[in-house]
Design an enzyme around this catalytic site. Structure first.
Site, PDB file in Angstrom:
ATOM      1  N   GLU A   1       0.828  -1.215   0.000  1.00  9.04           N
ATOM      2  CA  GLU A   1       0.000   0.000   0.000  1.00  9.04           C
ATOM      3  C   GLU A   1       0.860   1.262   0.000  1.00  9.04           C
ATOM      4  O   GLU A   1       0.536   2.251  -0.637  1.00  9.04           O
ATOM      5  CB  GLU A   1      -0.943   0.017   1.208  1.00  9.04           C
TER       6      GLU A   1
ATOM      7  N   SER B   1      19.833  -7.885  -7.613  1.00  5.06           N
ATOM      8  CA  SER B   1      18.772  -8.205  -8.575  1.00  5.06           C
ATOM      9  C   SER B   1      19.162  -9.087  -9.760  1.00  5.06           C
ATOM     10  O   SER B   1      18.338  -9.850 -10.220  1.00  5.06           O
ATOM     11  CB  SER B   1      18.178  -6.915  -9.135  1.00  5.06           C
TER      12      SER B   1
ATOM     13  N   HIS C   1       4.067  -9.935  -9.674  1.00  8.70           N
ATOM     14  CA  HIS C   1       5.514 -10.135  -9.539  1.00  8.70           C
ATOM     15  C   HIS C   1       6.117  -9.048  -8.652  1.00  8.70           C
ATOM     16  O   HIS C   1       6.879  -9.322  -7.726  1.00  8.70           O
ATOM     17  CB  HIS C   1       6.183 -10.137 -10.915  1.00  8.70           C
ATOM     18  N   SER C   2       5.795  -7.817  -8.963  1.00  8.68           N
ATOM     19  CA  SER C   2       6.255  -6.676  -8.172  1.00  8.68           C
ATOM     20  C   SER C   2       5.238  -5.569  -8.388  1.00  8.68           C
ATOM     21  O   SER C   2       4.252  -5.761  -9.118  1.00  8.68           O
ATOM     22  CB  SER C   2       7.641  -6.214  -8.639  1.00  8.68           C
TER      23      SER C   2
HETATM   24  C1  LIG Z   1      19.794 -11.551 -15.372  1.00  3.37           C
HETATM   25  C2  LIG Z   1      18.408 -10.996 -15.215  1.00  3.37           C
HETATM   26  N1  LIG Z   1      17.524 -11.153 -16.208  1.00  3.37           N
HETATM   27  C3  LIG Z   1      16.261 -10.680 -16.064  1.00  3.37           C
HETATM   28  C4  LIG Z   1      15.888 -10.038 -14.921  1.00  3.37           C
HETATM   29  C5  LIG Z   1      14.475  -9.485 -14.790  1.00  3.37           C
HETATM   30  N2  LIG Z   1      13.716 -10.310 -13.850  1.00  3.37           N
HETATM   31  C6  LIG Z   1      13.607  -9.936 -12.559  1.00  3.37           C
HETATM   32  S1  LIG Z   1      12.730 -11.044 -11.686  1.00  3.37           S
HETATM   33  C7  LIG Z   1      12.469 -12.020 -13.022  1.00  3.37           C
HETATM   34  C8  LIG Z   1      11.678 -13.289 -12.902  1.00  3.37           C
HETATM   35  C9  LIG Z   1      12.276 -14.293 -11.968  1.00  3.37           C
HETATM   36  O1  LIG Z   1      11.381 -15.329 -11.742  1.00  3.37           O
HETATM   37  P1  LIG Z   1      11.664 -16.451 -10.690  1.00  3.37           P
HETATM   38  O2  LIG Z   1      13.109 -16.787 -10.661  1.00  3.37           O
HETATM   39  O3  LIG Z   1      10.723 -17.571 -10.949  1.00  3.37           O
HETATM   40  O4  LIG Z   1      11.356 -15.773  -9.280  1.00  3.37           O
HETATM   41  P2  LIG Z   1       9.970 -15.207  -8.729  1.00  3.37           P
HETATM   42  O5  LIG Z   1       9.909 -13.770  -9.127  1.00  3.37           O
HETATM   43  O6  LIG Z   1       8.884 -16.022  -9.314  1.00  3.37           O
HETATM   44  O7  LIG Z   1      10.032 -15.332  -7.241  1.00  3.37           O
HETATM   45  C10 LIG Z   1      13.064 -11.476 -14.141  1.00  3.37           C
HETATM   46  C11 LIG Z   1      13.016 -12.068 -15.487  1.00  3.37           C
HETATM   47  C12 LIG Z   1      16.869  -9.881 -13.921  1.00  3.37           C
HETATM   48  N3  LIG Z   1      16.590  -9.286 -12.771  1.00  3.37           N
HETATM   49  N4  LIG Z   1      18.109 -10.389 -14.079  1.00  3.37           N
END
Ligand SMILES: Cc1ncc(C[n+]2csc(CCOP(=O)(O)OP(=O)(O)O)c2C)c(N)n1
Ligand SMILES: [Mg+2]
Length: 469
Positions: free
Chosen positions: A123, A209, A338-339
């Protein structure tokens, strides 16, 4: 066709046998000669094809005389270990971890407090008070079940959706808030994005990240810990999406070959942002990859906190005793977006989300277990929910509705070109509209300075000087 294949395979085996001059290890048969260039032309003893054993250094397996590709779906899925059913009933009494009432209540309170913190910080972002947030909805069981099974000094490498692990270790709510607000109390002083927590004292390595980079780093740490020989392990969390990164594969292989005491903990929550698991991989999830690397692996019901606890405890015990890596794939579901930068209604149905929220949630499952034992009731639930909301809400510092004098001073230091018409004539109201506008017009560096400022009681850096207010 099959007969022709078999014949040619036998011919192949015979010529291969010639290549193996001097390498046979059958007892009672002396090698004819040592292997050397041109050895295939030399004499060797004759065996029947049935007696021949493979000698390749890269595999330990038998020969077969039928051409057959291994089917990826040869088994109907790696089974999912669970202790409780969806109604909180223990399925097999011998698997009940027999935790005390106090321990179970601690699990429950951590899981619900995490949930409450998520709601308030989510929020906060929607109101423009913080720049970004990621919730942990639906994955509380994976965090608390695994964290509770570790020793306090085990080193944790997280991805970003494991706030419950840090909470279970006792990270104060004040610091969670301070990190997300990037204020003066934040140990990182706002240099990291929200949710990128870290705490040296609690052995929790700061989140970064770029996906999966924590995996080879965690393996390196586990190798160092092995050399120290002090009964610690490393646990490395990651999502099923991150498991597609090259770093994951490198990490798994190093851990297996260097025999590192590490638990790879995969949270398989069904999505990597908008990519569903059906587009992420074609094998049997992440657990199926473990044996490929020579790693002991298990798949558990991640919404069953006891199953996660049992699996992690046993993996930890064996990782220490045997100096081996273990892989746990915890099946769960990401109930939130996701975020705060994502809108998941664009790629999944509300019904799908509702199923996990209402029918198969780790918190309600544990609550069923507790009420079944007479340890919890509706009245206690109401009191605790109110108390936890107050505990989290009480940590938020509500800034005044107008930008303060020190903040004005900062805005004056921002180059005019970065402000793009934004009024320098302050004070301006601190409303979400203004924050969005600021975000849109400022460069990243200036934005960070300003967000720290606006988040209230912030620390900011300007021309090398640090101000606190
Ligand atoms: C090397 C890299 N590629 C792409 C991203 C963008 N990104 C951030 S989170 C995400 C998805 C990750 O999914 P998962 O590992 O299943 O974790 P969840 O978010 O489901 O907990 C992506 C593609 C990133 N942060 N780093
Ligand atoms: Mg995921």
């Amino acid at each position: 066709m099959a007969a022709a294949t078999t014949t040619s395979a036998r011919v192949g085996l015979r010529s291969l046998k010639r290549l193996l001059l001097g390498r046979t290890r059958f007892p009672g048969r002396a090698p004819v000669r040592g292997l050397r260039t041109g050895g295939c032309l030399q004499q060797q003893e004759e065996f029947t094809s049935l007696e021949e054993k493979p000698q390749f250094p890269g595999a330990s397996a038998e020969f077969v005389d039928r051409l057959e590709f291994i089917q990826p779906n040869v088994i109907s899925g790696i089974p999912i270990y669970r202790v409780m059913d969806r109604q909180g009933q223990i399925v097999n009494l011998s698997e009940d971890p027999q935790l005390s009432k106090e321990q179970v209540l601690k699990f429950y309170k951590s899981m619900t407090l995490l949930n409450t913190m998520d709601r308030i910080l989510y929020e906060s972002q929607r109101q423009g008070r913080i720049s970004f947030y990621m919730t942990n909805y639906g994955e509380e069981g994976t965090h608390i079940g695994s964290a509770a099974a570790l020793d306090d000094t085990d080193l944790v490498f997280g991805q970003y959706r494991e706030a419950g692990v840090l909470m279970h270790r006792g990270y104060p709510l004040d610091l969670f808030m301070a990190q997300c607000y990037g204020n003066a109390t934040d140990p990182g002083k706002g240099r990291q994005m929200p949710v990128h927590y870290g705490c040296k004292d609690l052995h929790f390595v700061t989140i970064s990240s770029p996906l999966a980079t924590q995996i080879p780093q965690a393996v390196g740490s586990a190798y160092a810990i092995k050399r120290e020989n002090n009964n610690r392990i490393v646990i490395c969390y990651f999502g099923e999406g991150a498991a597609s990164e090259g770093d994951a594969h490198a990490g798994f292989n190093f851990a297996a070959t260097l025999e590192c005491p590490i638990i790879f903990f995969c949270r398989n929550n069904g999505y990597a942002i908008s990519t569903p698991t059906s587009e992420q991989y074609r094998g049997d999830g992440i657990a199926a990859r473990g044996p490929g690397y020579g790693i002991h692996s298990i798949r558990v019901d991640g919404n069953d906190v006891f199953a996660v606890y049992n699996a992690t405890k046993e993996a930890r015990r064996r990782a220490v005793a045997e100096n081996q890596p273990f892989l746990i794939e915890a099946m769960t579901y990401r109930i939130g977006h996701h975020s705060t930068s994502d809108d998941s209604s664009a790629y999944r149905s509300v019904d799908e989300v509702n199923y996990w929220d209402k029918q198969d949630h780790p918190i309600s499952r544990l609550r069923h277990y507790m009420t079944g034992r007479g340890w919890w009731d509706e009245e206690q639930e109401k009191i605790w929910r109110k108390k936890s909301r107050k505990r989290v809400g009480g940590r938020i510092e509500w800034p005044s509705p107008f930008v303060s004098a020190p903040e004005q001073a900062v805005v004056k230091t921002i180059p005019h070109s970065h402000l793009d018409g934004f009024p320098r004539s302050l004070p301006f109201p601190r409303n979400p509209h203004n924050l969005r506008k600021i975000r849109a017009i400022l460069t990243c560096r200036t934005y960070i300075i300003l967000m720290n400022t606006i988040s209230g009681r912030g620390a900011f850096f300007s021309g090398g000087a640090e101000f606190e207010f």
